[in-house]
Motif scaffolding. Structure first.
Motif, PDB file in Angstrom:
ATOM      1  N   TRP A  47       0.846  -1.211   0.000  1.00 31.51           N
ATOM      2  CA  TRP A  47       0.000   0.000   0.000  1.00 31.51           C
ATOM      3  C   TRP A  47       0.880   1.261   0.000  1.00 31.51           C
ATOM      4  O   TRP A  47       0.653   2.186  -0.793  1.00 31.51           O
ATOM      5  CB  TRP A  47      -0.919  -0.079   1.214  1.00 31.51           C
ATOM      6  CG  TRP A  47      -1.535   1.178   1.693  1.00 31.51           C
ATOM      7  CD1 TRP A  47      -2.191   2.100   0.941  1.00 31.51           C
ATOM      8  CD2 TRP A  47      -1.554   1.655   3.043  1.00 31.51           C
ATOM      9  NE1 TRP A  47      -2.632   3.125   1.751  1.00 31.51           N
ATOM     10  CE2 TRP A  47      -2.256   2.866   3.042  1.00 31.51           C
ATOM     11  CE3 TRP A  47      -1.068   1.166   4.255  1.00 31.51           C
ATOM     12  CZ2 TRP A  47      -2.458   3.605   4.210  1.00 31.51           C
ATOM     13  CZ3 TRP A  47      -1.285   1.891   5.404  1.00 31.51           C
ATOM     14  CH2 TRP A  47      -1.964   3.088   5.382  1.00 31.51           C
ATOM     15  N   THR A 105      -5.606   6.990   6.728  1.00 36.11           N
ATOM     16  CA  THR A 105      -6.020   5.624   6.388  1.00 36.11           C
ATOM     17  C   THR A 105      -5.414   4.616   7.355  1.00 36.11           C
ATOM     18  O   THR A 105      -6.061   3.635   7.731  1.00 36.11           O
ATOM     19  CB  THR A 105      -5.620   5.291   4.934  1.00 36.11           C
ATOM     20  OG1 THR A 105      -6.277   6.222   4.077  1.00 36.11           O
ATOM     21  CG2 THR A 105      -6.016   3.889   4.549  1.00 36.11           C
ATOM     22  N   TRP A 123      -6.936  -8.204   6.815  1.00 38.61           N
ATOM     23  CA  TRP A 123      -6.965  -6.929   6.078  1.00 38.61           C
ATOM     24  C   TRP A 123      -8.144  -6.942   5.095  1.00 38.61           C
ATOM     25  O   TRP A 123      -8.521  -8.002   4.594  1.00 38.61           O
ATOM     26  CB  TRP A 123      -5.670  -6.742   5.298  1.00 38.61           C
ATOM     27  CG  TRP A 123      -4.495  -6.333   6.128  1.00 38.61           C
ATOM     28  CD1 TRP A 123      -3.879  -7.077   7.098  1.00 38.61           C
ATOM     29  CD2 TRP A 123      -3.796  -5.094   6.060  1.00 38.61           C
ATOM     30  NE1 TRP A 123      -2.844  -6.369   7.637  1.00 38.61           N
ATOM     31  CE2 TRP A 123      -2.754  -5.145   7.020  1.00 38.61           C
ATOM     32  CE3 TRP A 123      -3.927  -3.939   5.285  1.00 38.61           C
ATOM     33  CZ2 TRP A 123      -1.880  -4.086   7.222  1.00 38.61           C
ATOM     34  CZ3 TRP A 123      -3.043  -2.886   5.480  1.00 38.61           C
ATOM     35  CH2 TRP A 123      -2.039  -2.964   6.439  1.00 38.61           C
ATOM     36  N   TRP A 130     -11.451  -0.657   0.197  1.00 40.65           N
ATOM     37  CA  TRP A 130     -10.274   0.187  -0.041  1.00 40.65           C
ATOM     38  C   TRP A 130     -10.655   1.527  -0.665  1.00 40.65           C
ATOM     39  O   TRP A 130     -10.074   2.558  -0.340  1.00 40.65           O
ATOM     40  CB  TRP A 130      -9.250  -0.558  -0.917  1.00 40.65           C
ATOM     41  CG  TRP A 130      -8.417  -1.494  -0.109  1.00 40.65           C
ATOM     42  CD1 TRP A 130      -8.678  -2.808   0.140  1.00 40.65           C
ATOM     43  CD2 TRP A 130      -7.224  -1.177   0.620  1.00 40.65           C
ATOM     44  NE1 TRP A 130      -7.716  -3.339   0.960  1.00 40.65           N
ATOM     45  CE2 TRP A 130      -6.808  -2.363   1.269  1.00 40.65           C
ATOM     46  CE3 TRP A 130      -6.450  -0.035   0.770  1.00 40.65           C
ATOM     47  CZ2 TRP A 130      -5.663  -2.424   2.075  1.00 40.65           C
ATOM     48  CZ3 TRP A 130      -5.308  -0.082   1.566  1.00 40.65           C
ATOM     49  CH2 TRP A 130      -4.919  -1.262   2.207  1.00 40.65           C
ATOM     50  N   ILE A 136      -7.481   6.721  -1.924  1.00 37.06           N
ATOM     51  CA  ILE A 136      -7.325   5.455  -2.658  1.00 37.06           C
ATOM     52  C   ILE A 136      -8.305   5.430  -3.825  1.00 37.06           C
ATOM     53  O   ILE A 136      -9.522   5.413  -3.625  1.00 37.06           O
ATOM     54  CB  ILE A 136      -7.598   4.242  -1.741  1.00 37.06           C
ATOM     55  CG1 ILE A 136      -6.694   4.251  -0.506  1.00 37.06           C
ATOM     56  CG2 ILE A 136      -7.453   2.933  -2.523  1.00 37.06           C
ATOM     57  CD1 ILE A 136      -5.271   3.864  -0.754  1.00 37.06           C
ATOM     58  N   ALA A 141      -6.266   0.799  -5.550  1.00 35.35           N
ATOM     59  CA  ALA A 141      -6.906  -0.317  -4.833  1.00 35.35           C
ATOM     60  C   ALA A 141      -6.664  -1.627  -5.585  1.00 35.35           C
ATOM     61  O   ALA A 141      -6.333  -2.659  -4.977  1.00 35.35           O
ATOM     62  CB  ALA A 141      -8.400  -0.050  -4.682  1.00 35.35           C
TER      63      ALA A 141
END
Ligand code: SF4
Length: 382
Positions: A47, A105, A123, A130, A136, A141
């Motif tokens: 990420w 985030t 997650w 996302w 995002i 994503a």
């Protein structure tokens, strides 16, 4: 046809893709091997890399990513960090609102998977989750989920748009036909969905190493036989660009204000906008016909409620953003009167010049700080 294109792309990537741990460490297992389709990777580092890669190339991102992971090795470390240290680690990458959104985030994610962020399956694994996080978009994503979980999701960044525009010799700027471009990118993933992670990486690698903006290496491209732009000998005409806009130019008067203790005055920008939350030397736009010393005096009075004597010029710095070009004319100033007030900023502070390196400054300020330190006969803080 997408099946053939996907197979050709994967065959090429197996041999020539950027698959060294030193180049994309976030794409490897803790044992340092490229993951098999069923293996999950830690989404945290992926990420961070995906957000950094939104604005710059892999080679530039790599040292920033490594320093970031040293400072904030886990989701919890990032979520619990203060905003100043997050901005400081982002310094030099630009678009500082992205760092602030990453931070926001991280806090949302930690609240969501508080049980154990090291448990990868906890997650979020769906696109909508996302997309709900700040900063995002669909391609980021898709990149995160396909890289971490091998989810069958497409990506569409600048590299991918360029490759697809050439492959199809698409006659309009890609941003005007986003739906169509997404359809093409998705068709590739749908051809071999169990290899989504590898297909997206291969597509990015093709765009970054062969189908480059200038002088693409079509002679070694796996898609040469079906590439419409290659067939017409016109790859560099694609992607078709929008007619260029004229970029406004502004002169900014900047005051490096020193007080009797040798401290320098800095202020922190409001959180909105391109450089939100960053620190800077105060100043503002020159009005038509105004002398630069008058600009600086006026701006400091309007924004900080102080009076200064404008002394010698320290440096002039030119800086181009995508939407404007700025010339900063920087003068040393002597503080005369008025307690500095943050009338157009979050806060103002007097700091020792040696302490400037502890504050996140926009890139253009780096040269101003260096000029100040040189002027004061002090070692650089950067
Ligand atoms: S043949 Fe050339 S223009 Fe076409 S996709 Fe390959 S590198 Fe790009």
């Amino acid at each position: 046809m997408p099946e053939t294109a996907a197979s050709l792309l994967l065959d090429w990537w197996q041999r020539f893709g950027r698959r060294e741990p030193a180049l994309k460490p976030w794409m490897f297992t803790p044992e340092g091997v490229w993951p098999l389709p069923e293996v999950l990777l830690d989404p945290y580092g992926i990420w961070i890399a995906e957000v950094m890669l939104q604005q710059t190339q892999l080679q530039v991102v790599l040292p920033y990513w490594q320093r970031w992971m040293q400072a904030f090795p886990t989701l919890a470390a990032l979520a619990e960090a203060d905003e100043q240290s997050v901005l400081l680690r982002w310094q030099g990458l630009g678009y500082y609102s992205r760092a602030r959104r990453l931070h926001a985030t991280a806090r949302l994610l930690l609240a969501l998977i508080d049980a154990d962020p090291a448990e990868l399956a906890l997650w979020p694994q769906d696109l909508d989750s996302w997309l709900a996080f700040p900063g995002i978009g669909r391609s980021t994503a898709g990149g995160i989920l396909s890289s971490a979980f091998n989810s069958p999701l497409a990506i569409l960044d600048g590299n991918v748009r360029r490759v697809l525009a050439r492959l199809m010799a698409h006659p309009r700027p890609p941003m005007r036909d986003q739906v169509l471009f997404w359809t093409w990118s998705e068709a590739l993933i749908a051809a071999i969905p169990q290899r989504s992670r590898d297909l997206n990486q291969a597509l990015m690698d093709l765009g970054a190493t062969l189908c480059t903006p200038r002088n693409p290496s079509c002679h070694c491209c796996p898609w040469q036989a079906s590439c419409a732009a290659y067939a017409a000998s016109t790859p560099e005409l694609y992607p078709v660009k929008e007619a260029p806009r004229s970029i406004p130019f502004q002169v900014i008067g900047v005051g490096v204000v020193l007080n009797g203790e040798g401290e320098v005055l800095i202020d922190q920008r409001l959180n909105e906008g391109l450089l939100g939350g960053m620190w800077e030397f105060p100043g503002g736009k020159q009005e038509p016909g105004e002398a630069i010393a008058d600009t600086i005096r006026r701006e400091l009075r309007e924004e900080l409620a102080i009076d200064v004597e404008v002394e010698q010029e320290l440096i002039t710095v030119e800086h181009a953003y995508s939407h404007k070009k700025l010339r900063f004319v920087v003068h040393r100033c002597r503080w005369l009167s008025g307690e500095p007030q943050p009338l157009a900023s979050q806060q103002v502070r007097w700091v020792k010049p040696e302490e400037l390196g502890n504050f996140p400054f926009p890139a253009a300020n780096g040269r101003m700080i260096a000029a100040l330190m040189d002027h004061l006969g002090l070692p650089s803080t950067l």
